[in-house]
Design a protein around this motif. Structure first.
Motif, mmCIF file in Angstrom:
data_model
loop_
_atom_site.group_PDB
_atom_site.id
_atom_site.type_symbol
_atom_site.label_atom_id
_atom_site.label_comp_id
_atom_site.label_asym_id
_atom_site.label_seq_id
_atom_site.Cartn_x
_atom_site.Cartn_y
_atom_site.Cartn_z
ATOM 1 N N LEU A 24 0.826 -1.209 0.000
ATOM 2 C CA LEU A 24 0.000 0.000 0.000
ATOM 3 C C LEU A 24 0.865 1.266 0.000
ATOM 4 C CD1 LEU A 24 -2.807 -1.075 2.504
ATOM 5 C CD2 LEU A 24 -3.014 -0.791 0.024
ATOM 6 N N ARG A 25 2.006 1.200 0.694
ATOM 7 C CA ARG A 25 2.860 2.394 0.761
ATOM 8 C C ARG A 25 3.512 2.727 -0.577
ATOM 9 N NH1 ARG A 25 4.012 0.323 6.074
ATOM 10 N NH2 ARG A 25 2.797 1.608 7.500
ATOM 11 N N THR A 26 3.640 1.728 -1.458
ATOM 12 C CA THR A 26 4.283 1.998 -2.757
ATOM 13 C C THR A 26 3.268 2.426 -3.813
ATOM 14 O OG1 THR A 26 3.987 -0.253 -3.573
ATOM 15 C CG2 THR A 26 6.006 0.195 -2.334
ATOM 16 N N LEU A 27 1.979 2.253 -3.516
ATOM 17 C CA LEU A 27 0.970 2.389 -4.569
ATOM 18 C C LEU A 27 0.867 3.784 -5.164
ATOM 19 C CD1 LEU A 27 -2.245 0.369 -3.741
ATOM 20 C CD2 LEU A 27 -0.609 0.038 -5.585
ATOM 21 N N LYS A 28 1.053 4.780 -4.336
ATOM 22 C CA LYS A 28 0.838 6.150 -4.781
ATOM 23 C C LYS A 28 1.727 6.477 -5.987
ATOM 24 C CE LYS A 28 -0.678 10.447 -4.249
ATOM 25 N NZ LYS A 28 -2.050 10.759 -4.655
ATOM 26 N N GLU A 29 2.970 5.975 -5.961
ATOM 27 C CA GLU A 29 3.889 6.320 -7.050
ATOM 28 C C GLU A 29 4.068 5.217 -8.084
ATOM 29 O OE1 GLU A 29 4.664 9.174 -7.895
ATOM 30 O OE2 GLU A 29 3.675 9.902 -6.079
ATOM 31 N N ARG A 30 3.516 4.082 -7.824
ATOM 32 C CA ARG A 30 3.720 2.952 -8.713
ATOM 33 C C ARG A 30 3.008 3.135 -10.047
ATOM 34 N NH1 ARG A 30 2.015 -3.254 -8.425
ATOM 35 N NH2 ARG A 30 1.215 -2.621 -10.449
ATOM 36 N N GLN A 31 3.531 2.480 -11.112
ATOM 37 C CA GLN A 31 2.773 2.480 -12.367
ATOM 38 C C GLN A 31 1.466 1.719 -12.142
ATOM 39 O OE1 GLN A 31 5.597 0.369 -14.914
ATOM 40 N NE2 GLN A 31 4.271 -1.431 -14.858
ATOM 41 N N VAL A 32 0.414 2.164 -12.824
ATOM 42 C CA VAL A 32 -0.893 1.550 -12.585
ATOM 43 C C VAL A 32 -1.017 0.206 -13.300
ATOM 44 C CG1 VAL A 32 -3.392 1.887 -12.743
ATOM 45 C CG2 VAL A 32 -1.913 3.852 -12.331
ATOM 46 N N ALA A 70 -2.712 -1.692 -10.223
ATOM 47 C CA ALA A 70 -2.802 -0.842 -9.029
ATOM 48 C C ALA A 70 -4.192 -0.212 -8.936
ATOM 49 C CB ALA A 70 -1.710 0.218 -9.049
ATOM 50 N N SER A 71 -5.197 -1.069 -8.959
ATOM 51 C CA SER A 71 -6.571 -0.560 -8.912
ATOM 52 C C SER A 71 -6.930 -0.061 -7.517
ATOM 53 C CB SER A 71 -7.552 -1.641 -9.367
ATOM 54 O OG SER A 71 -7.420 -2.777 -8.559
ATOM 55 N N ALA A 72 -6.142 -0.461 -6.519
ATOM 56 C CA ALA A 72 -6.399 0.019 -5.161
ATOM 57 C C ALA A 72 -5.959 1.476 -5.008
ATOM 58 C CB ALA A 72 -5.674 -0.863 -4.149
ATOM 59 N N ALA A 73 -5.216 1.992 -6.003
ATOM 60 C CA ALA A 73 -4.690 3.350 -5.892
ATOM 61 C C ALA A 73 -5.603 4.357 -6.587
ATOM 62 C CB ALA A 73 -3.290 3.405 -6.496
ATOM 63 N N GLY A 74 -5.320 5.614 -6.354
ATOM 64 C CA GLY A 74 -6.219 6.674 -6.810
ATOM 65 C C GLY A 74 -6.153 7.026 -8.280
#
Ligand SMILES: *Cc1c(COP(=O)(O)O)cnc(C)c1O
Length: 455
Positions: A24-32, A70-74
């Motif tokens: 979860l901590r990596t999701l914000k910047e990760r490729q989708v 990364a569907s859990a991300a915004g």
């Protein structure tokens, strides 16, 4: 002291949770978009001897993690997927330790949570007091549950014996919106009702069922409407549909998988007036409400009819025990409704409405910005869905969607609506913020500059 087997389980559990937190901590910047190059490693020959938990989690975290969307991300705007609210995903973790079966004898506390969640939702959606329901794996199964219920109830009212099933049954009529969701039609088939003779009702320029084009209804008719068109977010005209169905003795069923939640917003609920006149409703928790998959809810103003269709007549079950299997297809199932309970408790009444309004606000802003970039959004923004096309070059839309997908900046899919090709954006993740929307719009702008042929 010797480590007990359950201590080992607790350790494994913590390791899984820690890795989840790291993800979860990596999701914000990760490729989708997912990296699928190494996924072959997830399918080795089954070893003769079992691996230890850490080795399994290592493989899952490194190779499996890369291969997730990364569907859990915004910045995920595809389909209508939603994320998972902190309280709901934490509840999922705790539930997985509890490992309860959702019934009164084997999971009394989770049953109380599910019952509370259903009554809160009935209240939030302002459905009739007699409404009750059951959790299912999603809207598809909720639709199927209620179509079977409606089928049996209509046939029983016509004097057909329940025990005869469909053998020798009078023919029912199905009247459906021309834009009803494909899973409702699948549910019609699963309910043993044909789709061949469906009487289709045309839709207006927003994708709403045209009440003035409804055929004559009668007590043999099942009317299928929706709250939340997947392309435009629009809502069918429930006031008129409800009146017409009531006068004719027809059954009105509403698929509101993601859109029903709009009823909680003081500014959006006007478009859903009359919703309470329907006989049955479907709503997902795992989309707009942002619980983890998989969780939907089948609700009916005639719970005794649900029970008549879904009850299990096993002699070893005490008649008094609250058993959700009496109102849904599954017998043993997870306590998925407890995640909905946690999500609703964490948001509260105003929090649900605020989240719904926030989705709407982002969608309005996205439609405005896309128009500014030369796209056409051929509908009003009713809720959280935006369909866009390039008026002079519809074919470019698929290339634009692919360009954005492979950039890793955001994700949405191509779509077609009313014969036009374009793409579709859904705002349904609790964690989507303004900067995510900015990045989406910037990615679309770059894609358009690179792939669209200048008019
Ligand atoms: C997603 C969706 C469904 C199907 O829901 P599942 O939860 O995926 O089974 C049905 N109707 C509408 C309008 C949807 O958006």
């Amino acid at each position: 002291m010797q480590t007990s087997l359950l201590d080992l389980q607790a350790e494994a559990f913590s390791s899984g949770a820690d890795r989840g937190a790291r993800y979860l901590r990596t999701l914000k910047e990760r490729q989708v978009n997912p990296d699928v190059h190494r996924l072959g490693a997830l399918a080795p020959d089954l070893p003769d001897n079992g691996l230890d938990v850490e080795a399994i989690l290592d493989l899952m975290e490194t190779v499996g993690g890369e291969g997730t969307v990364a569907s859990a991300a915004g910045r995920y705007f595809g389909y209508v997927i939603g994320g998972a609210l902190p309280a709901a995903s934490a509840a999922r973790a705790l539930l997985s330790a509890w490992d309860q079966t959702a019934d009164d004898l084997t999971g009394p506390s989770v049953i109380r949570m599910e019952e509370a969640a259903i009554s809160w939702i009935r209240d939030l959606l302002a459905l009739p007091a007699e409404t009750d329901g059951a959790f299912t794996t999603g809207a598809t199964m909720a639709n199927m549950t209620l179509l079977v219920t409606a089928r049996d109830a209509l046939l029983a009212r016509l004097g057909h014996q329940r025990g005869d099933g469909l053998f020798g049954a009078p023919k029912l009529r199905i009247v459906a919106s021309a834009e009803i969701h494909a899973t409702v039609l699948k549910s019609v088939r699963m309910a043993g009702l044909g789709t061949k003779d469906i009487e289709w009702v045309p839709t207006d320029e927003e994708g709403r069922m045209r009440a003035d084009s409804l055929p004559e209804l009668d007590e043999r008719t099942l009317v299928l409407a929706q709250a939340g068109n997947v392309c435009t977010g629009a809502f069918d005209p429930f006031d008129e549909l409800g009146e017409r169905c009531r006068q004719a003795g027809a059954w009105l069923h509403v698929d509101g998988a993601f859109g029903l939640w709009a009823r909680t917003s003081p500014s959006l609920n006007v478009a859903l007036s009359g919703l309470e006149k329907a006989d049955s409703w479907v709503v997902d928790s795992h989309k707009t409400l942002n619980t983890p998959y998989d969780s939907g809810l089948a609700m009916c103003r005639h719970p005794e009819e649900m029970q008549a269709s879904m009850a299990i007549g096993a002699a070893y079950l005490p008649e008094t025990a609250a058993n959700p299997a009496m109102r849904a297809p599954e017998f043993s199932r997870s306590a998925r409704g407890a995640e909905t309970w946690a999500a609703l408790l964490s948001l509260g009444r105003t929090g649900v409405a605020e989240m719904v309004d926030r989705f709407h606000g982002h969608a309005v802003r996205i439609a405005r910005d896309l128009r500014g970039l030369g796209f056409e959004v051929p509908h009003q923004v009713h809720f959280n869905q935006v369909f866009a096309t390039l008026p002079d070059d519809e074919e470019a839309c698929a290339r634009i969607a692919e360009h954005v997908q492979s950039s890793g900046e955001a994700w949405f899919g191509q779509a077609s609506w009313k014969g036009r090709k374009g793409f579709r954006i859904s705002v349904s993740n609790w964690s989507t913020r303004q900067d995510d929307v900015d990045r989406l719009v910037a990615a679309v702008e770059r894609a358009k500059d690179e792939v669209a042929v200048p008019a």
